[in-house]
Design a protein around this motif. Structure first.
Motif, short mmCIF file in Angstrom:
data_model
loop_
_atom_site.label_atom_id
_atom_site.label_comp_id
_atom_site.label_asym_id
_atom_site.label_seq_id
_atom_site.Cartn_x
_atom_site.Cartn_y
_atom_site.Cartn_z
N ARG A 23 -32.01 -9.80 -2.07
CA ARG A 23 -31.30 -9.66 -0.78
C ARG A 23 -30.32 -8.50 -0.84
NH1 ARG A 23 -31.12 -13.68 2.98
NH2 ARG A 23 -28.99 -13.06 3.44
N ILE A 24 -29.62 -8.36 -1.96
CA ILE A 24 -28.66 -7.26 -2.10
C ILE A 24 -29.39 -5.93 -2.14
CG2 ILE A 24 -26.95 -6.24 -3.65
CD1 ILE A 24 -26.04 -9.06 -4.35
N GLU A 25 -30.53 -5.90 -2.83
CA GLU A 25 -31.32 -4.67 -2.90
C GLU A 25 -31.82 -4.27 -1.50
OE1 GLU A 25 -34.64 -2.84 -5.96
OE2 GLU A 25 -34.73 -4.98 -5.46
N GLU A 26 -32.28 -5.25 -0.74
CA GLU A 26 -32.74 -4.99 0.62
C GLU A 26 -31.62 -4.43 1.48
OE1 GLU A 26 -34.63 -7.45 4.44
OE2 GLU A 26 -34.46 -8.42 2.48
N LEU A 27 -30.42 -4.98 1.33
CA LEU A 27 -29.26 -4.49 2.09
C LEU A 27 -28.95 -3.04 1.73
CD1 LEU A 27 -26.85 -4.94 3.97
CD2 LEU A 27 -25.59 -5.88 2.01
N ALA A 28 -29.06 -2.70 0.45
CA ALA A 28 -28.80 -1.33 0.01
C ALA A 28 -29.74 -0.35 0.71
CB ALA A 28 -28.96 -1.23 -1.51
N PHE A 29 -31.02 -0.72 0.81
CA PHE A 29 -31.99 0.16 1.48
C PHE A 29 -31.70 0.26 2.97
CE2 PHE A 29 -34.74 -0.71 -2.29
CZ PHE A 29 -34.95 0.62 -2.65
N ILE A 30 -31.28 -0.84 3.60
CA ILE A 30 -30.94 -0.80 5.02
C ILE A 30 -29.80 0.19 5.26
CG2 ILE A 30 -29.97 -2.12 6.94
CD1 ILE A 30 -31.45 -4.59 5.83
N ALA A 31 -28.78 0.11 4.42
CA ALA A 31 -27.62 1.01 4.56
C ALA A 31 -28.03 2.47 4.32
CB ALA A 31 -26.53 0.61 3.58
N MET A 32 -28.85 2.69 3.30
CA MET A 32 -29.28 4.06 2.99
C MET A 32 -30.14 4.63 4.12
SD MET A 32 -30.99 5.63 -0.48
CE MET A 32 -32.58 4.84 -0.36
#
Length: 582
Positions: free
Chosen positions: A250-259
């Motif tokens: 979930r945290i990894e997915e959030l990082a990609f959304i932000a990027m």
């Protein structure tokens, strides 16, 4: 015979519905009367017959029909229909008495609430429907009418109660989280100060304090993502991970959304956390890879970036596990450090690893790019062709075919490039198909301008310079095209390409000038909607001028309905206007 009978009923039913649709209620009345006579236990035919009498203002007949049905069967929801018929007759007292009877029937059997409540909803008697559902829940707490209540509260504009009902529903039915998110998204916006956003945020924070449940943290994170508050979403995701440290997905997915949303500061914070927290080397390496991609977009310290690459190879080695990192490093050496020889040598060492055919193809694709950078076109074409041959029908093979077309275009072989692009128009990858179509249109629109194809060759050279990470040289060459080939079909393409290069260099005023020239001089050509959308994006995202952005989005909405930007333009326009948009 049974099938034939069913078919006849179906046809008669469709005919009756068609009469209602066309407002031919006398014919509908006859049709539904016949259907009801043949199937008196069919509740749909009965209700449609009642409604048709009401449409014809035959309220006494409707009343007699409902009373007859009440005497015949025990179905308390019919009191709603009887009450509504009295309401149409302006007999408020009798209407209220029958509504009360319907609600009170729930006391004898709370399960009656399903039909009684639905009948109230169908007649837009929302307060009575709420009373029905609440009474049933009070008598039998195991019943869950929160989804019905939420929908009604939403129709009434009672957003707070609607959110509360949705949350109560998924608290006991967490398999419906995605469905409820979609429902709630109709009432919130990207604006964190929006009243509805504040209401939902307040309820979730209150729930976290009073009845701790990771579901509330998950939903609060989702709300922050809708508002593009990625750091606040990250705080909630960390809270979830600290209590359930099974996975960092979930945290990894959030990082990609932000990027992907170009919030590089938030993305960098999250990827750094992943690099420091993950126990899985693949997750660590992936986080470091993305941190370096962000650095390349936001930093100019090439030496520091190279030192980071070398430190990572020292830590994780140069094995198959770090192949993606190796390919990125070679690209960095060639395109940013301007040392293509070192990049090529590094990748050739990677080819000595025990790679799968797909991994080998990825390395060769990167090698081909470096050769194009050096304008060693024929050698690059060999690598791209090898990928096509070894990985037939794969997405990588299609990408390699596009590289063949693009390389041929760079070297001025427009005929061969065009033949490859025609094949790629139907690529299974939408991105490759779109890129192929754009390049093919560029070539076909400009190849017959003159026999030497001088303007198109100059444009291809400028395109190559942009690929080689030489934006200033590309801009200068595009100026030559704009000066020497004014009025030719290549002019709007040159203006657009140059505008994009200006944007990348943060020179927004010059980009705006180019886009406005396209609109002024090429309003009927294919790049007009691109220019309007690009202008809108600059004013919204970079110049903080929503009013001007809105005016450009409006141009697409009213004058370019067939544009690929139409849906996004309409969404952005409504958001800037302050509408609630899903």
């Amino acid at each position: 015979m049974l099938l034939l009978g069913t078919s006849v009923f179906s046809q008669e039913d469709l005919l009756a519905k068609e009469y209602v649709k066309n407002g031919e209620f006398e014919k509908a009345l006859i049709a539904y009367q016949e259907l009801y006579n043949k199937s008196a236990n069919n509740n749909n035919y009965f209700l449609e017959l009642v409604k048709t009498h009401q449409q014809l203002e035959q309220l006494d007949q409707a009343e007699a029909l409902i009373i007859s049905q009440i005497n015949r069967i025990n179905y308390p929801a019919l009191y709603v229909e009887l009450g509504y018929n009295y309401q149409l007759k302006q007999n408020t007292e009798q209407a209220t008495q029958n509504y009360t009877k319907a609600i009170e029937s729930v006391a004898t059997n709370p399960n009656y609430a399903y039909s009684v409540g639905k009948f109230f909803e169908n007649r837009s008697l929302l307060d009575q429907a709420i009373a029905t559902y609440l009474k049933a829940t009070e008598l039998k707490p195991s019943l869950n009418f929160n989804i019905q209540l939420a929908r009604i509260y939403g129709e009434q504009g009672n957003v707070e109660k609607m959110f509360e009902s949705y949350l109560q529903f998924i608290n006991t039915n967490n398999s419906y989280v995605s469905t409820i998110k979609r429902a709630m998204s109709d009432f919130i916006t990207e604006d964190a100060d929006n009243e509805n956003n504040a209401i939902l945020r307040g309820i979730l924070l209150k729930n976290i304090q009073q009845t701790p449940n990771l579901l509330w943290n998950e939903l609060l994170s989702w709300l922050f993502i809708q508002q593009k508050d990625y750091k606040k979403a990250f705080a909630q995701e960390k809270a979830i991970f600290n209590r359930q440290p099974e996975s960092l997905n979930r945290i990894e997915e959030l990082a990609f959304i932000a990027m992907n949303d170009t919030d590089y500061e938030a993305a960098k914070t999250i990827f750094t956390y992943l690099a420091e927290t993950a126990q899985n080397p693949d997750v660590q390496i992936g986080a470091h890879y993305n941190l370096l991609q962000i650095d390349l977009k936001t930093q100019t310290n090439i030496t520091a970036i190279e030192a980071t690459y070398l430190e990572l190879f020292n830590t994780f080695g140069t094995s198959i596990q770090t192949l993606k990192l190796q390919i990125a490093y070679a690209h960095f050496l060639a395109f940013y450090k301007q040392d293509p020889k070192a990049g090529t040598q590094f990748l050739k060492q990677s080819l000595e690893l025990p790679l799968s055919p797909l991994e080998e193809g990825q390395v060769k694709l990167a090698l081909g790019d470096i050769l194009v950078l050096q304008e060693k076109f024929n050698e690059a074409l060999i690598y791209f062709t090898q990928i096509q041959r070894n990985l037939k029908n794969s997405t990588l093979a299609q990408e390699a075919r596009f590289k063949v077309a693009q390389t041929s275009y760079y070297k001025g072989d427009f005929k061969w490039a065009e033949s490859q692009l025609k094949v790629l128009k139907s690529s299974t990858s939408q991105l490759i198909a779109n890129d192929a179509l754009d390049l093919m249109l560029l070539i076909t629109d400009n190849k017959f301008e003159d026999s030497t194809q001088a303007a198109l060759k100059l444009y291809a050279k400028a395109d190559l310079m942009a690929f080689q990470n030489k934006p200033l040289e590309a801009i200068k060459l595009l100026n030559t095209i704009l000066e020497n080939y004014k009025g030719q079909s290549i002019e709007d393409q040159a203006l657009y390409k140059q505008a994009k290069l200006y944007e990348n260099n943060k020179d927004f005023e010059k980009a705006i000038t180019n886009y406005q020239r396209i609109i002024a001089n090429f309003k009927e050509d294919i790049l007009a909607d691109d220019a309007y959308f690009s202008l809108a994006q600059i004013y919204e995202k970079h110049l903080n001028d929503p009013a001007t952005a809105k005016s450009y989005y409006e141009q697409i909405i009213f004058n370019h309905q067939d544009s690929i930007y139409f849906v996004e333009a309409r969404k952005r326009f409504r958001l800037l206007r302050g509408d609630n948009v899903n």
